[in-house]
Design an enzyme around this catalytic site. Sequence first.
Site: not given
Length: 199
Positions: A157-159, A129
Amino acid sequence: MSKPEVDQGRRTWVAIACGAGAVGGVAAAVPFVSTFTPSERAKAAGAAVEADISALKPGEKMTVEWRGKPVWIVKRTPEQLAGLKKVDAQVADPNSERKPAELTPEYARNEHRSIKEDILVVVGICSHLGCSPSDKFQAGAQPSLPDDWQGGFLCPCHGSTFDMAGRVFKNKPAPDNLEVPPHMYLSDTKLLIGEDKKA
């Protein structure tokens, strides 16, 4: 039949109003038309950028800006390079064969994803992203990382995790490896980011 009288004062004001309207229309159109030509700043944003890596020590990273993106230049240690082989089976695209033209130039489609083995050049933006991953160069167990971590990058953010070549690990939100921008060496210590005429 007599001609109607013309009000000279009214005629003058109508002429002035029309003239002012025409000038205003031109004034409004000039900035609009000028937006079609790129500014000097916009031209410079797309231009190639030189980077002097003479002071970069093994294990260090420097950042330069190219086209408004952070480009990371990492001088990898022999240990970090050796760690790449250990994670080949764990990364999703070990030889950068997915979307090669978009994300990885031909000369960087190898295990170390670089022209020179020890120098990594990647855009520091996660392919998920658009977040900016953090440096996690230290090998070994750490929070949010596996116990056999060999060093690399973690997107908080999301690993998503990336190795020291910017290759994304399997089963992570990021779909692709970190982008390798076009680049070339002007000398042993000078890089040109954004052009690869010699490649």
